[in-house]
Design a protein around this motif. Structure first.
Motif, PDB file in Angstrom:
ATOM      1  N   UNK A 124       0.846  -1.186   0.000  1.00 25.58           N
ATOM      2  CA  UNK A 124       0.000   0.000   0.000  1.00 25.58           C
ATOM      3  C   UNK A 124       0.883   1.238   0.000  1.00 25.58           C
ATOM      4  N   UNK A 125       0.440   2.270  -0.706  1.00 21.85           N
ATOM      5  CA  UNK A 125       1.237   3.494  -0.798  1.00 21.85           C
ATOM      6  C   UNK A 125       0.729   4.599   0.130  1.00 21.85           C
ATOM      7  N   UNK A 126      -0.597   4.701   0.312  1.00 26.96           N
ATOM      8  CA  UNK A 126      -1.154   5.800   1.100  1.00 26.96           C
ATOM      9  C   UNK A 126      -2.588   5.510   1.512  1.00 26.96           C
ATOM     10  N   UNK A 127      -3.033   6.197   2.561  1.00 26.58           N
ATOM     11  CA  UNK A 127      -4.436   6.184   2.969  1.00 26.58           C
ATOM     12  C   UNK A 127      -5.036   7.586   2.832  1.00 26.58           C
ATOM     13  N   UNK A 128      -4.337   8.428   2.102  1.00 28.81           N
ATOM     14  CA  UNK A 128      -4.810   9.788   1.836  1.00 28.81           C
ATOM     15  C   UNK A 128      -5.576   9.766   0.518  1.00 28.81           C
ATOM     16  N   UNK A 129      -6.872  10.051   0.550  1.00 28.73           N
ATOM     17  CA  UNK A 129      -7.687   9.989  -0.665  1.00 28.73           C
ATOM     18  C   UNK A 129      -7.210  10.957  -1.738  1.00 28.73           C
ATOM     19  N   UNK A 130      -6.441  11.960  -1.364  1.00 30.13           N
ATOM     20  CA  UNK A 130      -5.948  12.937  -2.337  1.00 30.13           C
ATOM     21  C   UNK A 130      -4.631  12.512  -2.969  1.00 30.13           C
ATOM     22  N   UNK A 131      -4.046  11.410  -2.496  1.00 28.14           N
ATOM     23  CA  UNK A 131      -2.709  11.051  -2.932  1.00 28.14           C
ATOM     24  C   UNK A 131      -2.591   9.704  -3.640  1.00 28.14           C
ATOM     25  N   UNK A 132      -3.582   8.839  -3.561  1.00 25.93           N
ATOM     26  CA  UNK A 132      -3.410   7.479  -4.067  1.00 25.93           C
ATOM     27  C   UNK A 132      -3.352   7.440  -5.597  1.00 25.93           C
ATOM     28  N   UNK A 133      -2.619   6.457  -6.111  1.00 30.40           N
ATOM     29  CA  UNK A 133      -2.648   6.176  -7.546  1.00 30.40           C
ATOM     30  C   UNK A 133      -2.380   4.701  -7.816  1.00 30.40           C
ATOM     31  N   UNK A 134      -2.511   3.880  -6.784  1.00 26.62           N
ATOM     32  CA  UNK A 134      -2.276   2.446  -6.934  1.00 26.62           C
ATOM     33  C   UNK A 134      -3.497   1.663  -6.469  1.00 26.62           C
ATOM     34  N   UNK A 135      -3.629   0.437  -6.964  1.00 26.44           N
ATOM     35  CA  UNK A 135      -4.816  -0.373  -6.705  1.00 26.44           C
ATOM     36  C   UNK A 135      -4.916  -0.812  -5.251  1.00 26.44           C
ATOM     37  N   UNK A 136      -3.792  -1.147  -4.619  1.00 28.83           N
ATOM     38  CA  UNK A 136      -3.828  -1.590  -3.230  1.00 28.83           C
ATOM     39  C   UNK A 136      -4.349  -0.487  -2.325  1.00 28.83           C
ATOM     40  N   UNK A 137      -3.863   0.731  -2.530  1.00 27.30           N
ATOM     41  CA  UNK A 137      -4.352   1.860  -1.735  1.00 27.30           C
ATOM     42  C   UNK A 137      -5.828   2.119  -2.016  1.00 27.30           C
ATOM     43  N   UNK A 138      -6.213   2.016  -3.283  1.00 28.00           N
ATOM     44  CA  UNK A 138      -7.610   2.237  -3.645  1.00 28.00           C
ATOM     45  C   UNK A 138      -8.513   1.230  -2.943  1.00 28.00           C
ATOM     46  N   UNK A 139      -8.093  -0.033  -2.900  1.00 31.44           N
ATOM     47  CA  UNK A 139      -8.913  -1.045  -2.224  1.00 31.44           C
ATOM     48  C   UNK A 139      -9.066  -0.725  -0.741  1.00 31.44           C
ATOM     49  N   UNK A 140      -7.990  -0.280  -0.119  1.00 29.63           N
ATOM     50  CA  UNK A 140      -8.066   0.100   1.294  1.00 29.63           C
ATOM     51  C   UNK A 140      -9.029   1.265   1.490  1.00 29.63           C
ATOM     52  N   UNK A 141      -8.937   2.263   0.619  1.00 30.93           N
ATOM     53  CA  UNK A 141      -9.801   3.439   0.737  1.00 30.93           C
ATOM     54  C   UNK A 141     -11.260   3.092   0.505  1.00 30.93           C
ATOM     55  N   UNK A 142     -11.530   2.240  -0.485  1.00 33.62           N
ATOM     56  CA  UNK A 142     -12.922   1.938  -0.809  1.00 33.62           C
ATOM     57  C   UNK A 142     -13.590   1.028   0.216  1.00 33.62           C
ATOM     58  N   UNK A 143     -12.825   0.465   1.105  1.00 34.92           N
ATOM     59  CA  UNK A 143     -13.399  -0.345   2.172  1.00 34.92           C
ATOM     60  C   UNK A 143     -13.412   0.361   3.527  1.00 34.92           C
TER      61      UNK A 143
END
Length: 538
Positions: free
Chosen positions: A44-63
């Protein structure tokens, strides 16, 4: 970023994808605990919704976050953080009443100002968000992201503690789908301002308003948890108590862990698809994910259009999908097939647009000769940057072999690094060519044409014809389905066929293993992201 968002013409034929296994393997976790154990292929790269650009971070954010809308079990957008939405007669102004019982995981109320704060942060040029282009549909979003207007001019206002007003540039028919995306989630302003630049860099420096909270992620480690959020407004609908996530970059290791009942779910890649296709719980599904190569146009070699065209046409895409990936199909444009359909004719956009850049050695070598002549070199060396997952490395090695064999005088070195580092390198222009994958956020061709994971598209690709075509599609032809459709095709032709700003590689298919006891697990209609909200362990 400074693109124009266009009104929807087509809608993708997507439905709910419930992952149901077909084996009877026992589990390491008892159903009474309602615990799921899964593998992901990248950190995972980030949990900041303004900073993500990878799928792993997106999955964390969307859950762990929730916006105004979310997808239901049938992959249809329904109200989530919003309790009621009213639309003006001109379809440009949305008045949203928020749920008063929605709270952050620290107990703070989720308010209208949290949405205003997060959205303004997204379009603020100082944030340098890789997703600011998603706000082109919002009034003044393009001008603000380009630094031409103050952030407080964005088309979002707090009319009260629990009331929002959202104003669009032009009517769009996919507003609900757009609002399900992570860029449109709120942020707890108090917490975000408290941590400043370190907000979202660890699980403990983030608060959540979705069905789960993230635990145990320190910013660099390869294991973390999604734990049921007891402050979630609809927690009674969430059965699952915890998801244990571990990064397994090696597919062989992940598959073996699945077979020994130490994992309930894992994706498969490359050769392992063939190896495990008869395993209980094996599934496959075509998805609108694309693989692509982007070029650093600030470097002399990769700025040369003939060089880019030569690279784009000098590798066998079909062989890649059949012999290396064992899944997916060749992609000859930036927009995938079976994704967006003309609402008037029902035709698939990709079929209407046709092939842009195909595998064509004769044409590739002609462009290669022109490139060498213009660059004044007979031998050229470039670096191909990839992430260090098994699949990315294998694709990189395949491209290296094909390009060196087919273009005389070309040397390609491959640099494979962790995804987080690869993302940082591309942001900092530390690459010649980068290989990556991307999946969309809403079902319209423009999501790929004006974004599509194409690095620095807004900053570096300033073709006037391309920009004018996007603007025409967004304004003049916003409500004229067929003319908008043809205008988008012209824009893609300029971007891909004429200028080869990006080299399409393939359209993906998802293969995975899932235990029979797992029910209600859902894949996003736009790619590989998993939704855990409706999961229960039988």
């Amino acid at each position: 970023m400074k693109k124009s968002l266009l009104a929807l013409v087509g809608t993708a034929i997507v439905g709910a994808l419930f992952l149901a296994g077909c084996g009877k393997s026992s589990s390491t976790t008892s159903s009474s605990k309602q615990v799921l154990t899964v593998a992901t292929s990248a950190e995972m790269a980030t949990l900041n919704t303004a900073k993500y650009s990878d799928t792993t971070s997106l999955e964390a954010l969307q859950n762990s976050f929730e916006g105004l809308y979310r997808f239901n079990s049938k992959s249809k957008p329904i109200l989530a953080g919003a309790q009621n939405v009213k639309v003006s007669s001109d379809k440009k102004t949305y008045t949203v009443t928020l749920r008063k019982n929605a709270k952050w995981s620290n107990g703070d109320a989720v308010t209208a100002s949290d949405y205003v704060y997060a959205w303004r942060k997204m379009v603020n040029p100082k944030t340098a968000s890789p997703n600011s282009q998603r706000f082109e549909a919002i009034k003044n979003g393009t001008e603000i992201a380009a630094g031409k207007m103050a952030v407080n001019k964005l088309g979002i206002k707090a009319l009260g503690k629990y009331k929002l007003q959202i104003t669009l540039e032009s009517p769009i028919s996919y507003f609900k789908e757009l609002m399900t995306g992570a860029p449109f989630y709120p942020q707890d302003q108090k917490i975000a301002e408290k941590y400043g630049s370190s907000y979202g860099t660890t699980a403990s420096k983030t608060v959540y308003n979705g069905p789960f909270v993230v635990k145990g992620w320190t910013g660099t480690n390869l294991k973390w948890e999604y734990v049921k959020n007891n402050n979630y407004w609809d927690k009674k609908s969430v059965t699952l108590k915890k998801v244990n996530v571990q990064v397994q970059k090696d597919t062989s290791t992940a598959a073996k862990l699945y077979q020994t009942n130490k994992l309930d779910y894992t994706q498969l890649s490359t050769d392992y698809i063939t190896q495990y296709k008869k395993t209980a719980g094996y599934h496959t599904k075509s998805i609108p994910l694309i693989g692509y190569m982007s070029f650093n146009v600030h470097k002399t070699t990769t700025a040369n259009v003939h060089f880019r065209k030569a690279i784009a046409m000098a590798f066998n895409k079909t062989m890649l999908t059949k012999d290396v990936l064992h899944a997916g199909t060749a992609l000859n444009g930036i927009v995938p097939a079976n994704f967006a359909y003309n609402s008037k004719t029902g035709d698939d956009y990709r079929k209407d647009a046709g092939n842009m850049l195909t595998y064509n050695l004769k044409a590739a070598r002609k462009q290669w000769a022109l490139a060498k002549k213009e660059l004044g070199k007979d031998k050229i060396t470039v670096e191909l940057l990839t992430s260090d997952t098994t699949e990315s490395k294998q694709v990189g090695e395949y491209l290296q072999s094909q390009l060196q064999s087919n273009l005389k005088g070309l040397t390609v070195t491959v640099r494979s690094i962790p995804l987080k580092s690869r993302l940082a390198a591309t942001t900092a222009y530390d690459y010649d060519i980068v290989y990556g994958t991307w999946q969309p956020d809403y079902a319209d061709p423009v999501n790929f044409i004006s974004d599509g994971g194409q690095y620095h598209l807004d900053d570096d690709y300033n073709n006037t014809n391309f920009r004018n075509l996007l603007n025409e599609a967004a304004t003049t032809y916003a409500t004229n389905t067929n003319k908008r459709w043809s205008t988008l095709i012209k824009a893609e032709t300029q971007l891909i066929k004429k200028d080869a700003y990006t080299a399409p590689v393939y359209q993906g298919a998802m293969a995975y293993l899932l235990k029979d006891k797992v029910k209600g697990l859902q894949i996003s209609p736009y790619g590989t992201v998993l939704f855990y909200r409706n999961v229960h362990i039988k």
